[in-house]
Scaffold this motif. Structure first.
Motif, short mmCIF file in Angstrom:
data_model
loop_
_atom_site.label_atom_id
_atom_site.label_comp_id
_atom_site.label_asym_id
_atom_site.label_seq_id
_atom_site.Cartn_x
_atom_site.Cartn_y
_atom_site.Cartn_z
N SER A 146 -7.61 1.46 -5.25
CA SER A 146 -9.05 1.38 -5.54
C SER A 146 -9.77 2.67 -5.16
O SER A 146 -10.90 2.90 -5.61
CB SER A 146 -9.68 0.20 -4.81
OG SER A 146 -9.55 0.36 -3.40
N ALA A 147 -9.13 3.51 -4.34
CA ALA A 147 -9.73 4.79 -3.95
C ALA A 147 -8.61 5.82 -3.79
O ALA A 147 -7.50 5.48 -3.41
CB ALA A 147 -10.48 4.65 -2.64
N GLN B 183 5.18 3.02 2.56
CA GLN B 183 4.64 4.36 2.74
C GLN B 183 5.80 5.31 2.97
O GLN B 183 6.72 5.01 3.73
CB GLN B 183 3.70 4.37 3.95
CG GLN B 183 3.09 5.72 4.26
CD GLN B 183 2.24 5.63 5.54
OE1 GLN B 183 2.64 5.00 6.51
NE2 GLN B 183 1.08 6.27 5.50
N LYS B 184 5.74 6.47 2.33
CA LYS B 184 6.79 7.46 2.52
C LYS B 184 6.50 8.22 3.82
O LYS B 184 5.45 8.84 3.97
CB LYS B 184 6.88 8.43 1.35
CG LYS B 184 8.11 9.29 1.42
CD LYS B 184 8.43 9.90 0.09
CE LYS B 184 9.79 10.56 0.15
NZ LYS B 184 10.09 11.25 -1.08
N VAL C 64 -2.21 13.53 2.91
CA VAL C 64 -1.81 12.88 1.66
C VAL C 64 -0.73 11.84 1.98
O VAL C 64 0.29 12.15 2.59
CB VAL C 64 -1.28 13.92 0.64
CG1 VAL C 64 -0.81 13.22 -0.61
CG2 VAL C 64 -2.37 14.93 0.32
N ASN C 65 -0.96 10.61 1.59
CA ASN C 65 -0.04 9.51 1.81
C ASN C 65 0.52 9.04 0.47
O ASN C 65 -0.25 8.74 -0.45
CB ASN C 65 -0.75 8.34 2.49
CG ASN C 65 -1.05 8.61 3.94
OD1 ASN C 65 -0.27 8.29 4.81
ND2 ASN C 65 -2.20 9.23 4.21
N GLU C 66 1.83 8.97 0.38
CA GLU C 66 2.48 8.44 -0.82
C GLU C 66 2.81 6.98 -0.56
O GLU C 66 3.46 6.64 0.43
CB GLU C 66 3.76 9.22 -1.14
CG GLU C 66 3.50 10.64 -1.59
CD GLU C 66 4.81 11.35 -1.91
OE1 GLU C 66 5.00 11.66 -3.10
OE2 GLU C 66 5.60 11.57 -0.97
N LEU C 67 2.34 6.11 -1.46
CA LEU C 67 2.52 4.67 -1.32
C LEU C 67 3.17 4.12 -2.58
O LEU C 67 3.03 4.68 -3.66
CB LEU C 67 1.18 3.97 -1.10
CG LEU C 67 0.33 4.49 0.06
CD1 LEU C 67 -1.06 3.87 -0.01
CD2 LEU C 67 0.99 4.16 1.38
N ARG C 68 3.86 3.00 -2.41
CA ARG C 68 4.39 2.26 -3.55
C ARG C 68 4.42 0.79 -3.17
O ARG C 68 4.28 0.43 -2.00
CB ARG C 68 5.78 2.75 -3.95
CG ARG C 68 6.87 2.42 -2.95
CD ARG C 68 8.21 2.99 -3.37
NE ARG C 68 9.27 2.55 -2.46
CZ ARG C 68 10.52 2.96 -2.54
NH1 ARG C 68 10.88 3.81 -3.50
NH2 ARG C 68 11.42 2.51 -1.69
N THR D 96 -0.89 7.94 -4.75
CA THR D 96 -1.26 8.89 -3.69
C THR D 96 -2.68 8.61 -3.20
O THR D 96 -3.60 8.49 -4.01
CB THR D 96 -1.17 10.33 -4.22
OG1 THR D 96 0.15 10.56 -4.72
CG2 THR D 96 -1.46 11.34 -3.13
N VAL D 97 -2.83 8.49 -1.87
CA VAL D 97 -4.14 8.27 -1.25
C VAL D 97 -4.27 9.30 -0.12
O VAL D 97 -3.38 9.42 0.72
CB VAL D 97 -4.27 6.85 -0.69
CG1 VAL D 97 -5.60 6.67 0.04
CG2 VAL D 97 -4.15 5.83 -1.81
#
Length: 134
Positions: A53-54, A82-83, A114-118, A130-131
């Protein structure tokens, strides 16, 4: 087998032998044994979509990741990962898939940058989202 049935069977075989030969006497009607082709279909591959959402949030600010799960049973849990370095770590954020395949998870992140999420459900994973955390 009763006697009348035996005589009838012998009579039918005898007539068939006289009329058309040995093969016709013992051949089954073709309309009973013509197989219809069976087409095997593979089950649909499971897939997940994910959208945050952001794209930028403050540390520990709540945001949502929502998406659609296809080929995954309703009620199954999806987990946010989270990576961290080279590994994907499951966060304490999960939600069930509803009957239409949709899901929505509330997430809070504290690692700045920078956080990589899946999103993952069993062996199925979504594309990376990416957030950035300020």
């Amino acid at each position: 087998m009763n006697r009348a049935l035996r005589y009838a069977t012998v009579g039918v075989v005898a007539v068939a032998l006289l009329a058309g030969g040995g093969a016709a006497a013992f051949a089954a009607p073709t309309h009973l044994h013509s197989p219809t082709p069976v087409v095997a279909t593979a089950p649909a591959a499971a897939s997940l979509t994910a959208k945050a959402s952001a794209t930028t949030v403050n540390a520990w600010q709540e945001f949502r990741i929502a998406g659609v799960a296809k080929g995954i049973k309703a009620g199954s849990k999806v987990n946010v990962q989270q990576k961290q370095g080279a590994k994907w770590v499951s966060l304490p954020a999960s939600a069930p898939v509803n009957t239409s395949g949709a899901y929505g998870v509330r997430v809070k992140l504290g690692i700045k940058g920078v956080n990589e999420l899946r999103v993952a459900a069993d062996r199925t994973v979504s594309p990376v989202v990416t957030v950035t955390v300020r």
